[in-house]
Design an enzyme around this catalytic site. Structure first.
Site, PDB file in Angstrom:
ATOM      1  N   ARG A  94     -82.611  63.953  63.594  1.00  0.00           N
ATOM      2  CA  ARG A  94     -83.334  63.052  63.009  1.00  0.00           C
ATOM      3  C   ARG A  94     -82.952  62.694  62.053  1.00  0.00           C
ATOM      4  O   ARG A  94     -83.794  62.823  60.557  1.00  0.00           O
ATOM      5  CB  ARG A  94     -84.682  62.843  63.595  1.00  0.00           C
ATOM      6  CG  ARG A  94     -85.489  61.192  63.220  1.00  0.00           C
ATOM      7  CD  ARG A  94     -87.233  61.315  63.958  1.00  0.00           C
ATOM      8  NE  ARG A  94     -87.458  60.047  63.235  1.00  0.00           N
ATOM      9  CZ  ARG A  94     -88.462  59.729  62.228  1.00  0.00           C
ATOM     10  NH1 ARG A  94     -89.546  61.246  61.937  1.00  0.00           N
ATOM     11  NH2 ARG A  94     -88.915  59.366  61.828  1.00  0.00           N
ATOM     12  N   HIS A 138     -87.504  53.280  57.733  1.00  0.00           N
ATOM     13  CA  HIS A 138     -87.721  54.681  56.822  1.00  0.00           C
ATOM     14  C   HIS A 138     -87.874  54.209  55.955  1.00  0.00           C
ATOM     15  O   HIS A 138     -88.068  55.460  54.548  1.00  0.00           O
ATOM     16  CB  HIS A 138     -87.668  56.230  57.625  1.00  0.00           C
ATOM     17  CG  HIS A 138     -88.182  57.507  57.582  1.00  0.00           C
ATOM     18  ND1 HIS A 138     -88.362  58.563  57.787  1.00  0.00           N
ATOM     19  CD2 HIS A 138     -88.993  57.384  55.923  1.00  0.00           C
ATOM     20  CE1 HIS A 138     -89.144  59.153  57.104  1.00  0.00           C
ATOM     21  NE2 HIS A 138     -89.982  58.740  56.958  1.00  0.00           N
ATOM     22  N   GLU A 183     -93.315  55.232  60.827  1.00  0.00           N
ATOM     23  CA  GLU A 183     -95.163  55.437  60.453  1.00  0.00           C
ATOM     24  C   GLU A 183     -95.657  54.458  60.066  1.00  0.00           C
ATOM     25  O   GLU A 183     -95.504  53.760  58.647  1.00  0.00           O
ATOM     26  CB  GLU A 183     -95.284  56.439  59.379  1.00  0.00           C
ATOM     27  CG  GLU A 183     -95.091  58.765  59.687  1.00  0.00           C
ATOM     28  CD  GLU A 183     -95.403  59.468  58.570  1.00  0.00           C
ATOM     29  OE1 GLU A 183     -95.081  59.248  57.594  1.00  0.00           O
ATOM     30  OE2 GLU A 183     -95.143  60.109  58.936  1.00  0.00           O
ATOM     31  N   ASN A 309     -95.440  61.688  64.416  1.00  0.00           N
ATOM     32  CA  ASN A 309     -95.761  62.635  63.533  1.00  0.00           C
ATOM     33  C   ASN A 309     -96.908  63.824  63.072  1.00  0.00           C
ATOM     34  O   ASN A 309     -98.220  63.426  63.298  1.00  0.00           O
ATOM     35  CB  ASN A 309     -95.432  62.203  62.587  1.00  0.00           C
ATOM     36  CG  ASN A 309     -94.001  61.683  62.717  1.00  0.00           C
ATOM     37  OD1 ASN A 309     -93.563  61.297  63.435  1.00  0.00           O
ATOM     38  ND2 ASN A 309     -93.228  60.642  62.049  1.00  0.00           N
ATOM     39  N   TYR A 311     -99.238  65.741  61.239  1.00  0.00           N
ATOM     40  CA  TYR A 311     -99.843  66.926  59.905  1.00  0.00           C
ATOM     41  C   TYR A 311    -100.181  67.823  59.583  1.00  0.00           C
ATOM     42  O   TYR A 311    -100.823  68.990  59.536  1.00  0.00           O
ATOM     43  CB  TYR A 311     -98.907  66.733  58.253  1.00  0.00           C
ATOM     44  CG  TYR A 311     -97.334  65.811  58.235  1.00  0.00           C
ATOM     45  CD1 TYR A 311     -96.988  67.257  57.692  1.00  0.00           C
ATOM     46  CD2 TYR A 311     -97.323  64.767  59.308  1.00  0.00           C
ATOM     47  CE1 TYR A 311     -95.622  67.007  57.738  1.00  0.00           C
ATOM     48  CE2 TYR A 311     -96.073  64.527  58.821  1.00  0.00           C
ATOM     49  CZ  TYR A 311     -94.904  65.916  58.163  1.00  0.00           C
ATOM     50  OH  TYR A 311     -93.349  65.235  58.030  1.00  0.00           O
ATOM     51  N   GLU A 368     -91.991  64.852  63.868  1.00  0.00           N
ATOM     52  CA  GLU A 368     -92.021  64.598  62.332  1.00  0.00           C
ATOM     53  C   GLU A 368     -92.593  66.025  62.616  1.00  0.00           C
ATOM     54  O   GLU A 368     -94.343  65.742  63.106  1.00  0.00           O
ATOM     55  CB  GLU A 368     -92.395  64.127  61.281  1.00  0.00           C
ATOM     56  CG  GLU A 368     -91.443  63.684  60.793  1.00  0.00           C
ATOM     57  CD  GLU A 368     -91.610  62.244  59.317  1.00  0.00           C
ATOM     58  OE1 GLU A 368     -92.570  63.400  58.771  1.00  0.00           O
ATOM     59  OE2 GLU A 368     -91.208  61.265  60.014  1.00  0.00           O
TER      60      GLU A 368
HETATM   61  O1  IFM Z   1     -92.246  63.206  53.178  1.00  0.00           O
HETATM   62  C1  IFM Z   1     -93.146  62.026  54.800  1.00  0.00           C
HETATM   63  C2  IFM Z   1     -91.979  61.359  55.534  1.00  0.00           C
HETATM   64  O2  IFM Z   1     -91.038  60.440  54.887  1.00  0.00           O
HETATM   65  C3  IFM Z   1     -92.577  60.931  56.372  1.00  0.00           C
HETATM   66  N1  IFM Z   1     -93.923  61.929  56.601  1.00  0.00           N
HETATM   67  C4  IFM Z   1     -94.474  62.204  56.237  1.00  0.00           C
HETATM   68  C5  IFM Z   1     -94.047  63.082  55.494  1.00  0.00           C
HETATM   69  C6  IFM Z   1     -93.824  64.119  54.305  1.00  0.00           C
HETATM   70  O3  IFM Z   1     -95.530  63.995  52.975  1.00  0.00           O
END
Ligand code: IFM
Length: 459
Positions: A94, A138, A183, A309, A311, A368
Site C-alpha cells: 500500500r 494521504h 483517515e 486502520n 492502533y 494500517e
Molecule cells: O504514520 C501514521 C500514518 O500516516 C497514518 N496513520 C497512523 C500512522 C502512525 O501515526
C-alpha cells in the site's frame, strides 16, 4: 476474550502464535507507507510545495524541526524498498500518491514526470509479485490548493476529481485497488481543529466543513475510478478506535457516546447512507457543515471494501467545557508503545466485529496497524524490537479470531514497511519493520520484519 486470554494456554515464549494457514489462501499480506513520509525528493521532477512542507517550515511545528524533504529517499531507492517487500514474502503493498507531483496549480496538464514515477513504481510492484494498493490522498495537499481555501473550499473537491482522474487513467490498467482517502478524521480534526497537523488550523467549524468535503470528494471519486479502471475495487481507509468510558457513571458513558458520534459515526454513517448522526449534528450546533442537495447521496456511493486502520482503544471521560463536545481522553494505563498508545490487540477484533455488525460494509482490510518503539541498532547490526514483534504477533492472533468468527476481513497491511517521517513527531518515532539510518539511508530488517517473513513462510 481478553488480551491475556489470547496469550494463555500454550507453552513457550509466543503462545497461540498465529499461522498464515489460519487465514485464507487469498488473504492479502502487505505493508503500508505514504508518499510524504518516505519519498523525499521534495523539489524534484516538478514536485511543488505541499501543506506539509509549509507546516514543517513553521518553527515549533515538528518536534525535531525536520521535514519530509529527504525522508527515506524512497523516490530514488524504491527498487531496494520493493525488493525488501518481496523478500519478506508480501503479496501486496500500500502506497500513496503525492498530489504535488502531479498538479502544480497552473491549470495545465498533469506533470508527466510525476505520472512516470508512479508508473515505474507500480511496474516495480507487479514485477515483484506485490499487488498495488494506491491511496490517492494521504495528507499531502498541494499548498496552492490550501492557498485557495484547502479542503474547506468546495472547489478542492473538483481539484481532487481531476487528480483522481489523472491517476486512474494512467495507472488503472495495472492498479485495481484504490483508496480515496486515508483517515479523513485526521485530515479534518488534527489539521484544522487541533492544529498539530498541516495546515495547522484551529477552528472546529472549518474542520467539519473539511470533513464534509473530504467525504464528498470520496463519494464523487468512486464512480470516476470505476469508469477509468477495469475491475476497479474502490474504498476508503478510516482510523477507528474502540471506546471505553472512564467509569460506569452515566456522565462518562454519555461522554463516550458523544465522542463516538464524532470519531466513528460522523464518518461511517454518511458513507453507509445514513447521513450525519442527528445527535452529533445537534451537539455541534453552528459548527455543522454546509451540505448541498445531493451531497449525502454522493457520499454514500457503494464501495467495494472498507479499510480499517487500528492502533488503540480510547478511554473517554466527561469534561464539561473541554473541546467541542465536553469530552476528554484519559491517558492509557498498562502496556503502551513509545508514543504512550495502549497495546490492546483484542481491540482490533472488537472493532472489526462492531463495524461489520453496525454497517455490513462487505470486505474489510486492516489497512494500517503497527507500533512505535525506541529501536536501537546493536553492535552486531541487529535491531531486536521484541516489543514490536510481539505486538504484530498478538494483533495477528486477534485478527485470526475475527476471521474465525466470520468477520469478512480479507487482508492486513502492517504500518509501516520503513521507519519514516512521523508527522509532527518528525523522525523521533519509528514505526517501521525495517530500520532506516537517516544519515546513510541504510535499511536493516528488524526482528519484527524477520518474524513477519517467517510467518509468511518466506524464511
Ligand atoms: O504514520 C501514521 C500514518 O500516516 C497514518 N496513520 C497512523 C500512522 C502512525 O501515526
Amino acid at each position: 476474550m481478553t488480551n491475556d486470554d489470547l496469550l494463555q494456554g500454550a507453552a513457550g515464549p509466543e503462545p497461540h502464535a498465529p499461522r498464515r494457514a489460519n487465514f485464507g489462501a487469498d488473504f492479502l499480506w502487505g505493508c503500508a507507507t505514504s508518499s510524504y513520509q518516505i519519498e523525499g525528493a521534495g523539489a524534484e521532477d516538478g514536485r511543488v510545495e505541499s501543506i506539509w512542507d509549509r507546516f514543517a517550515a513553521t518553527p515549533g511545528a515538528i518536534r525535531d524541526g525536520s521535514s519530509g524533504h529527504v525522508a527515506c529517499d524512497h523516490y530514488h531507492r524504491w527498487p531496494e524498498d520493493l525488493d525488501i517487500g518481496r523478500d519478506l514474502g508480501l503479496n501486496a503493498y500500500r502506497f500513496s500518491i503525492a498530489w504535488p507531483r502531479i498538479f502544480d496549480g497552473t491549470g495545465g496538464r498533469p506533470n508527466e514526470k510525476g505520472l512516470d514515477f508512479y508508473s515505474r513504481l507500480v511496474d516495480g510492484m507487479l514485477e515483484r509479485g506485490l499487488q498495488p494498493w494506491a491511496t490517492l490522498y494521504h495528507w499531502d495537499l498541494p499548498q496552492w490548493l490550501q492557498d485557495r481555501g484547502g479542503w474547506a473550499a468546495r472547489t478542492t473537491v473538483d481539484a481532487f476529481l481531476d487528480f483522481a482522474d489523472a491517476m486512474t487513467r494512467r495507472l488503472g490498467d495495472r492498479v485495481s485497488h484504490w483508496i480515496t482517502h486515508n483517515e479523513p478524521w485526521c485530515t479534518a480534526i488534527l489539521g484544522n481543529y487541533e492544529g498539530w497537523h498541516a495546515p495547522g488550523l484551529t477552528d472546529f467549524g472549518t474542520a467539519l466543513q473539511v470533513a464534509h468535503h473530504v467525504l464528498l470528494s470520496h463519494g464523487k471519486a468512486v464512480p470516476l475510478v470505476r469508469a477509468n479502471v477495469p475491475d476497479a475495487k474502490v474504498g476508503i481507509a478510516l482510523s477507528l478506535h474502540p471506546l471505553r468510558p472512564a467509569s460506569t457513571s452515566p456522565r462518562d458513558v454519555a461522554a463516550m457516546e458523544r465522542h463516538d458520534g464524532l470519531r466513528y459515526r460522523w464518518f461511517l454513517d454518511p458513507l453507509y447512507g445514513r447521513g450525519y448522526p442527528a445527535a452529533t449534528l445537534a451537539q455541534v450546533g453552528d459548527a455543522a457543515p454546509v451540505v448541498l442537495p445531493g451531497d449525502m447521496d454522493a457520499i454514500a456511493a457503494p464501495t467495494d471494501f472498507l479499510g480499517v486502520n487500528y492502533y488503540f482503544p480510547e478511554t473517554v471521560a466527561d469534561a464539561p467545557g473541554h473541546g467541542p463536545l465536553g469530552t476528554r481522553l484519559l491517558p492509557a494505563e498498562g502496556e503502551t508503545t513509545a508514543l504512550g498508545w495502549p497495546v490492546a490487540p483484542q481491540g482490533l477484533a472488537e472493532l472489526l466485529a462492531r463495524v461489520d455488525r453496525d454497517y455490513r460494509p462487505g470486505p474489510m482490510y486492516v489497512t494500517e496497524n503497527g507500533a512505535c518503539y525506541d529501536d536501537v541498532v546493536g553492535a552486531d547490526g541487529a535491531v531486536r524490537d521484541t516489543q514490536r514483534r510481539r505486538y504484530l504477533m498478538r494483533h495477528l492472533a486477534a485478527l485470526r479470531q475475527a476471521v474465525a468468527d466470520g468477520v469478512p476481513v480479507k487482508g492486513y497491511f502492517a504500518w509501516s514497511l520503513l521507519d519514516n517521517f512521523e508527522w509532527s513527531e518528525g523522525y523521533l518515532r519509528r514505526f517501521g519493520l525495517v530500520h532506516v539510518d537517516y544519515a546513510t539511508q541504510q535499511r536493516r530488517l528488524k526482528d519484527s520484519a524477520k518474524w513477519y517473513r517467517a510467518f509468511l513462510g518466506h524464511d
